[in-house]
Design a protein around this motif. Structure first.
Motif, PDB file in Angstrom:
ATOM      1  N   LYS A 630       0.839  -1.192   0.000  1.00 44.22           N
ATOM      2  CA  LYS A 630       0.000   0.000   0.000  1.00 44.22           C
ATOM      3  C   LYS A 630       0.883   1.254   0.000  1.00 44.22           C
ATOM      4  O   LYS A 630       1.840   1.351   0.765  1.00 44.22           O
ATOM      5  CB  LYS A 630      -0.909   0.020   1.223  1.00 44.22           C
ATOM      6  CG  LYS A 630      -1.954  -1.091   1.244  1.00 44.22           C
ATOM      7  CD  LYS A 630      -2.788  -1.009   2.518  1.00 44.22           C
ATOM      8  CE  LYS A 630      -3.826  -2.119   2.570  1.00 44.22           C
ATOM      9  NZ  LYS A 630      -4.617  -2.064   3.828  1.00 44.22           N
ATOM     10  N   GLN A 648      -1.622  -6.618  -1.977  1.00 45.17           N
ATOM     11  CA  GLN A 648      -2.367  -5.387  -1.721  1.00 45.17           C
ATOM     12  C   GLN A 648      -1.568  -4.214  -2.273  1.00 45.17           C
ATOM     13  O   GLN A 648      -0.530  -3.837  -1.706  1.00 45.17           O
ATOM     14  CB  GLN A 648      -2.620  -5.220  -0.224  1.00 45.17           C
ATOM     15  CG  GLN A 648      -3.481  -6.314   0.379  1.00 45.17           C
ATOM     16  CD  GLN A 648      -3.782  -6.054   1.836  1.00 45.17           C
ATOM     17  OE1 GLN A 648      -4.062  -4.914   2.227  1.00 45.17           O
ATOM     18  NE2 GLN A 648      -3.722  -7.101   2.648  1.00 45.17           N
ATOM     19  N   GLN A 650      -2.946  -1.060  -3.079  1.00 48.46           N
ATOM     20  CA  GLN A 650      -3.753   0.148  -3.038  1.00 48.46           C
ATOM     21  C   GLN A 650      -2.860   1.390  -3.034  1.00 48.46           C
ATOM     22  O   GLN A 650      -1.915   1.493  -2.241  1.00 48.46           O
ATOM     23  CB  GLN A 650      -4.652   0.164  -1.797  1.00 48.46           C
ATOM     24  CG  GLN A 650      -5.706  -0.927  -1.763  1.00 48.46           C
ATOM     25  CD  GLN A 650      -5.243  -2.148  -1.015  1.00 48.46           C
ATOM     26  OE1 GLN A 650      -4.110  -2.574  -1.163  1.00 48.46           O
ATOM     27  NE2 GLN A 650      -6.131  -2.704  -0.192  1.00 48.46           N
ATOM     28  N   ASN A 651      -3.157   2.312  -3.943  1.00 48.45           N
ATOM     29  CA  ASN A 651      -2.462   3.604  -4.060  1.00 48.45           C
ATOM     30  C   ASN A 651      -0.972   3.458  -4.354  1.00 48.45           C
ATOM     31  O   ASN A 651      -0.202   4.398  -4.138  1.00 48.45           O
ATOM     32  CB  ASN A 651      -2.654   4.439  -2.785  1.00 48.45           C
ATOM     33  CG  ASN A 651      -4.109   4.720  -2.492  1.00 48.45           C
ATOM     34  OD1 ASN A 651      -4.852   5.171  -3.358  1.00 48.45           O
ATOM     35  ND2 ASN A 651      -4.533   4.425  -1.264  1.00 48.45           N
ATOM     36  N   ASN A 668      -5.076  -6.351  -5.441  1.00 44.81           N
ATOM     37  CA  ASN A 668      -5.976  -5.222  -5.206  1.00 44.81           C
ATOM     38  C   ASN A 668      -5.270  -3.965  -5.681  1.00 44.81           C
ATOM     39  O   ASN A 668      -4.295  -3.514  -5.062  1.00 44.81           O
ATOM     40  CB  ASN A 668      -6.320  -5.120  -3.721  1.00 44.81           C
ATOM     41  CG  ASN A 668      -7.371  -4.061  -3.440  1.00 44.81           C
ATOM     42  OD1 ASN A 668      -7.612  -3.171  -4.260  1.00 44.81           O
ATOM     43  ND2 ASN A 668      -8.005  -4.135  -2.282  1.00 44.81           N
ATOM     44  N   GLU A 670      -6.713  -0.880  -6.258  1.00 48.64           N
ATOM     45  CA  GLU A 670      -7.527   0.315  -6.044  1.00 48.64           C
ATOM     46  C   GLU A 670      -6.636   1.535  -5.800  1.00 48.64           C
ATOM     47  O   GLU A 670      -5.795   1.554  -4.894  1.00 48.64           O
ATOM     48  CB  GLU A 670      -8.456   0.103  -4.846  1.00 48.64           C
ATOM     49  CG  GLU A 670      -9.384   1.286  -4.594  1.00 48.64           C
ATOM     50  CD  GLU A 670     -10.318   1.046  -3.426  1.00 48.64           C
ATOM     51  OE1 GLU A 670     -10.969   1.999  -2.980  1.00 48.64           O
ATOM     52  OE2 GLU A 670     -10.388  -0.115  -2.950  1.00 48.64           O
ATOM     53  N   GLY A 671      -6.813   2.563  -6.629  1.00 51.39           N
ATOM     54  CA  GLY A 671      -6.062   3.810  -6.477  1.00 51.39           C
ATOM     55  C   GLY A 671      -4.650   3.761  -7.003  1.00 51.39           C
ATOM     56  O   GLY A 671      -3.908   4.747  -6.883  1.00 51.39           O
ATOM     57  N   LYS A 710     -10.783   1.212 -10.623  1.00 52.59           N
ATOM     58  CA  LYS A 710     -10.419   2.340  -9.758  1.00 52.59           C
ATOM     59  C   LYS A 710      -8.939   2.692  -9.865  1.00 52.59           C
ATOM     60  O   LYS A 710      -8.375   3.333  -8.985  1.00 52.59           O
ATOM     61  CB  LYS A 710     -10.778   2.019  -8.312  1.00 52.59           C
ATOM     62  CG  LYS A 710     -12.276   1.837  -8.083  1.00 52.59           C
ATOM     63  CD  LYS A 710     -12.587   1.582  -6.623  1.00 52.59           C
ATOM     64  CE  LYS A 710     -14.096   1.409  -6.424  1.00 52.59           C
ATOM     65  NZ  LYS A 710     -14.425   1.140  -4.999  1.00 52.59           N
TER      66      LYS A 710
END
Length: 733
Positions: A630, A648, A650-651, A668, A670-671, A710
């Motif tokens: 992340k 993971q 994310q971002n 994942n 996302e972002g 996303k």
């Protein structure tokens, strides 16, 4: 309350178990909540760190020793708020437990038992009292934990705490199930305390809490037996006394003779004991006096030969080895080393100190630190003089670092810097020889802040401690730069022969200077390397399992094939390091700097890589399976064949990264930012008149089923690739 009424409709056994679970949960929560707050304050401290509360340190040591838990950090530094909340985490469970025991003793009910409608009473339906409650709970917890601990300790499951927890649970379960075989429905701990658990009903009356009065002794005795029994015992005792005194009256002379002989034996024993004691004291006094005379004579001889010939000096110093068990000799020789100007005499002193061994280490360490500071002061002074144009005259001019056979003995004797360098090197060589020859694991305790490595302006010294065991030595803040520790053990098991327990011998290398040190194949598992300087160090195939490298500088270090499983590298710097085929699975690299690292084939599964910086790194064929990335920066990285399964991300930033053949399935995203990321390498142009053209094999990332809805900054080509290869995006039809 309606929920209490619903509880009271449940069977008594279920309510009893429910009340017990809530009671234990209250105790656990009372400690877990302040502990968690204290841990958060420690990790996000804004104030200056302070030492851990001594009460907490002692409690930690006691628990660790009981459960064989390793203690990796002897003097931890924490935030002030952490001290407060962790102390509260220690006190509040005790208060909650005491409050529950008091309520149980006085009312027969704790608050959870009142909710569930159960009560603990004696056989006469009285409240049990605090004393009986202590016996009851001690029988439940103390007996259960004791049985489980004994089984755990001696069946080979030690030191696995999971097995111990399971055993305690099984014993407690057995204690609870014992109520099924008791005709009055009592568990074992209730049987021990003489209590039982009943349905409180609707009426929660408060009953006096005390033990029932004991019945009179005469009620416990059978009629017609008391007088006869007491009379018989008294008659036997009187008869024996009568016979003894009657025999004494009939044989007075024999009695006097026996007393006389007994007195003589006692007196003789006292006299012999006193004589032996005086002889031992006299021998010790004579021995001490002889040692003192020898030491005085030796001191005079050394002083008298201070202006004598070189051979006389060396002979006098060599004689000191005969008094190696006298601590004054070590101090005398070390003080002489600090003043001596003759290189050969310095060498002789060093040899004698090595012969003395471990007892000489504390004084050698003290002189080593003093000489290192003196050398720094000389270098600073000379630098200041050169800046102001006031260099010393040629006869006193400071020289560059001393090298063997570079200066004659006379030149060294007349040069301040050369002398300090020579003395410093003598202490270094003596300490290293003592460690290499006479050290057993755990015998050497403290070498903190000792200068054993190469330092600016110091005499060249080859620090070699290959393939030896230095476990348990405190090297905190020491200089070991340029040293060789190939195959050296810095951690080993204690008397229980199990690594990862309380008695482990773990070296402390925190804040140590290990620049350019060679630690190939070294055993550094569980070792503290916090804030250590490991720039350009070699750690190929080193074992750093669960090592702590928080804040360490591993810039340009070589870690090829090293094991860093579960290691803590939080906020560490690994810029330019070589992590090829290293194992960092389950490691903590939160906010670590890994720019330009080479990490081909590196194992990073389940690692915590939150906010880590990987810019321009080569992560080809690396394994990030189920890792946490992340907010990580993977800009301009090479990710050819990298495994991101279940990761993971994310971002995370993949700007300008090469994603050829990377596997993102189950990740994942996302972002995540994919601006300029290369999904598919450009086709290679045809060179010349190739008759056979190589087919264009797909080299893009594997993204089937991956959700890109996303994701940020995708261009049309990237979206087209996603749609063509099974990815999910709103623009895919």
């Amino acid at each position: 309350m309606s929920w209490q009424k619903r509880f009271r409709k449940l069977p008594l056994g279920v309510r009893r178990c429910g009340a017990w679970v809530v009671e234990v949960s209250l105790i656990v929560a009372s400690g877990a909540v302040p502990f968690s707050i204290g841990l958060y304050a420690k990790e996000h401290q804004a104030q200056e760190a302070v030492p851990l509360n001594p009460v907490l340190v002692k409690t930690h040591e006691t628990i660790a020793q009981t459960l064989s838990l390793p203690i990796y950090q002897k003097n931890p530094q924490v935030a002030p708020l952490t001290n407060f909340f962790w102390t509260a985490a220690l006190v509040t469970p005790l208060l909650v437990t005491g409050w529950q025991l008091y309520k149980l003793g006085v009312r027969g009910q704790t608050l959870p038992k009142q909710w569930f409608g159960v009560r603990v009473v004696t056989g006469e339906d009285h409240s049990p009292g605090v004393g009986r409650v202590m016996l009851r709970e001690g029988g439940r917890w103390g007996l259960s934990a004791g049985i489980a601990f004994a089984i755990w300790r001696y069946i080979g499951a030690y030191p696995d705490l999971g097995v111990l927890t399971g055993l305690i649970g099984l014993v407690l379960l057995g204690d609870g199930l014992s109520a099924k075989i008791d005709r009055r429905g009592r568990s074992l701990h209730d049987t021990i305390a003489g209590t039982r658990v009943v349905d409180a009903g609707e009426d929660d009356r408060t009953l006096p809490g005390s033990f029932p009065a004991s019945p009179p002794r005469w009620l416990l005795q059978r009629p017609g037996r008391t007088t006869a029994t007491t009379g018989e015992v008294g008659a036997r005792q009187n008869k024996k006394a009568f016979l003894f005194f009657n025999w004494v009256r009939q044989h007075p002379r024999f009695t006097v003779l026996i007393l006389f002989l007994f007195s003589m034996v006692v007196m003789a024993g006292l006299l012999v004991g006193a004589y032996i004691y005086l002889q031992i004291r006299a021998e010790r006094s004579i021995s001490a006096q002889q040692k003192n005379d020898l030491f005085i004579a030796l001191s005079k001889q050394i002083s008298a030969n201070s202006n004598g010939t070189l051979a006389e000096k060396q002979t006098a110093i060599s004689a000191a080895a005969a008094l190696e068990d006298d601590p004054r000799v070590v101090r005398l020789l070390v003080d002489l080393l600090a003043q001596e100007k003759e290189p050969k005499v310095i060498e002789t002193i060093q040899q004698v100190l090595v012969r003395i061994g471990l007892d000489a280490l504390p004084e050698l360490q003290r002189l080593n630190q003093t000489l290192a500071k003196e050398l720094d002061a000389l270098l600073i002074s000379e630098a200041q003089k050169e800046e102001t144009g006031k260099a010393a005259d040629s006869s006193k001019k400071l020289v560059p670092p001393l090298r063997k056979n570079e200066l004659t003995d006379a030149e060294i004797s007349n040069n301040p810097l050369a002398l300090v360098q020579l003395r410093l090197r003598a202490t270094q060589e003596a300490i290293v020889k003592i460690i290499s020859i006479k050290n057993n694991p755990g015998t050497v305790k403290d070498l903190s802040r000792t200068v054993l490595g190469q330092t600016l302006g110091a005499a060249p010294f080859d620090l070699v401690l290959d393939k030896i065991d230095v476990s348990g030595i405190n090297f905190q803040g020491a200089s070991l730069a340029g040293g060789s520790f190939q195959g050296t053990r810095f951690s080993s098991a204690g008397k229980d022969d199990r690594l990862g327990t309380f008695d482990d011998l773990i070296a402390d290398l925190s804040s140590t200077d290990l620049r350019q040190a060679n630690l190939t194949g070294a055993v550094l598992s569980y070792v503290s390397l916090e804030n250590a300087n490991l720039i350009r160090a070699t750690l190929d195939r080193a074992n750093l399992f669960e090592a702590r490298l928080t804040g360490a500088n591993l810039g340009s270090a070589k870690l090829i094939g090293a094991s860093l499983e579960k290691a803590v590298l939080e906020k560490a710097s690994l810029t330019g390091a070589d992590l090829t085929e290293a194992n960092l699975s389950q490691a903590n690299l939160h906010r670590a700097s890994l720019t330009r690292v080479g990490a081909m084939g590196t194992q990073l599964q389940l690692a915590n890589l939150t906010e880590s910086d990987w810019r321009e790194a080569d992560l080809s064929v690396a394994n990030f399976n189920r890792a946490i990335l992340k907010n990580a920066n993977l800009g301009s990285t090479r990710l050819k064949g990298t495994n991101f399964n279940g990761t993971q991300l994310q971002n995370a930033s993949f700007r300008n990264a090469d994603l050829s053949m990377a596997d993102f399935r189950g990740a994942n995203l996302e972002g995540a930012d994919f601006q300029g990321a290369i999904f598919l390498a450009p086709k290679q142009p045809v060179v010349g008149d190739q008759f056979i053209q190589t087919p264009n094999i797909a080299t893009g990332p594997r993204i089937k089923g991956v959700d890109f809805s996303k994701v940020k900054n995708l261009d049309s080509e990237q979206i087209g690739y996603i749609c063509e290869n099974g990815g999910r995006h709103p623009r895919c039809q």
